[in-house]
Motif scaffolding. Sequence first.
Motif, short mmCIF file in Angstrom:
data_model
loop_
_atom_site.label_atom_id
_atom_site.label_comp_id
_atom_site.label_asym_id
_atom_site.label_seq_id
_atom_site.Cartn_x
_atom_site.Cartn_y
_atom_site.Cartn_z
N THR A 1 0.83 -1.21 0.00
CA THR A 1 0.00 0.00 0.00
C THR A 1 0.86 1.26 0.00
OG1 THR A 1 -1.77 -1.16 1.19
CG2 THR A 1 -1.81 1.25 1.22
N LEU A 2 1.91 1.24 0.84
CA LEU A 2 2.81 2.40 0.89
C LEU A 2 3.54 2.60 -0.44
CD1 LEU A 2 4.32 2.09 4.47
CD2 LEU A 2 2.80 3.88 3.61
N LYS A 3 3.92 1.49 -1.07
CA LYS A 3 4.59 1.62 -2.38
C LYS A 3 3.65 2.21 -3.42
CE LYS A 3 7.26 -0.78 -5.89
NZ LYS A 3 6.71 0.09 -6.91
N LEU A 4 2.39 1.78 -3.39
CA LEU A 4 1.40 2.33 -4.31
C LEU A 4 1.23 3.83 -4.09
CD1 LEU A 4 -0.85 2.09 -6.43
CD2 LEU A 4 -2.40 1.43 -4.58
N HIS B 1 2.31 9.47 -5.48
CA HIS B 1 2.98 10.70 -5.06
C HIS B 1 3.95 11.17 -6.14
CE1 HIS B 1 6.40 12.79 -3.12
NE2 HIS B 1 5.50 13.30 -2.29
N ASP B 2 4.69 10.23 -6.71
CA ASP B 2 5.72 10.58 -7.70
C ASP B 2 5.17 10.77 -9.11
OD1 ASP B 2 7.50 10.37 -5.63
OD2 ASP B 2 8.23 8.37 -6.20
N ALA B 3 3.93 10.35 -9.33
CA ALA B 3 3.36 10.36 -10.69
C ALA B 3 3.07 11.77 -11.20
CB ALA B 3 2.09 9.53 -10.74
N SER B 4 2.70 12.69 -10.30
CA SER B 4 2.40 14.06 -10.76
C SER B 4 2.54 15.04 -9.61
CB SER B 4 0.98 14.14 -11.33
OG SER B 4 0.03 14.05 -10.29
N PHE C 1 -1.56 17.08 -3.25
CA PHE C 1 -2.77 16.57 -2.61
C PHE C 1 -2.43 15.72 -1.38
CE2 PHE C 1 -6.03 13.39 -1.91
CZ PHE C 1 -7.21 14.12 -1.98
N LEU C 2 -1.47 14.79 -1.54
CA LEU C 2 -1.10 13.91 -0.44
C LEU C 2 -0.48 14.69 0.72
CD1 LEU C 2 0.29 10.86 -2.42
CD2 LEU C 2 -1.68 10.85 -0.89
N GLN C 3 0.33 15.69 0.40
CA GLN C 3 0.91 16.52 1.45
C GLN C 3 -0.19 17.23 2.24
OE1 GLN C 3 3.56 19.06 -0.76
NE2 GLN C 3 5.30 17.66 -0.54
#
Length: 199
Positions: A22-25, A30-33, A39-41
Amino acid sequence: MASDISWSEIKKELLRLNQEETLKLLKDLHDASASNKTFLQARVLKGEVVLDDYEARIYTAFFSRSKYGPTDGYPKLREGKAVLSEFKKARPQDLQNYLDLQLYYIETGTSLTRQYGDMYESFYDSLLSVMGDVAKVLEKPENNTLYTYFLPRLKHLYRDGDGFGWGYSDALQDLLESIAEAHGGRDVFPKRSWQATVQ
């Protein structure tokens, strides 16, 4: 097609993942855009949220890097408003920072007009739409503290939004007066000299 896959199907597969997967996903998302990262921050980090990334994206929606103004001749208002929506989804309880970002949207549109001249009707409609949403919140008696906090910026908008076309300046003033009157401030945004003459 991928767009036909429902959330329930995705959720079923997500529930099969262990914590590490889940964390890797989430890291991949996070790194995709840049918007995913922001948003995650905003959603995960506690305490004061940094608005810089959101403001930078709103600024880019209004301005290009060209000294002559927007590269295609028109600001990308839809993109600017999408940033507001994204923040609201990421931080649904963060009213003060959401208002801050909404005012930044209006201030940036005002700055664009000041630099490059009068704009078109739908441009002003967009600014007034956001200002109307701000007014609905700040007019509430329980938001007096927020009104006091944002009052200096509202006064700047009153001053900087003077003389714009398509009835924008009058409509902006009406909204600002409505906010002030809700908190007992009748003369915070006085009529312009030409308005006083007409009446």
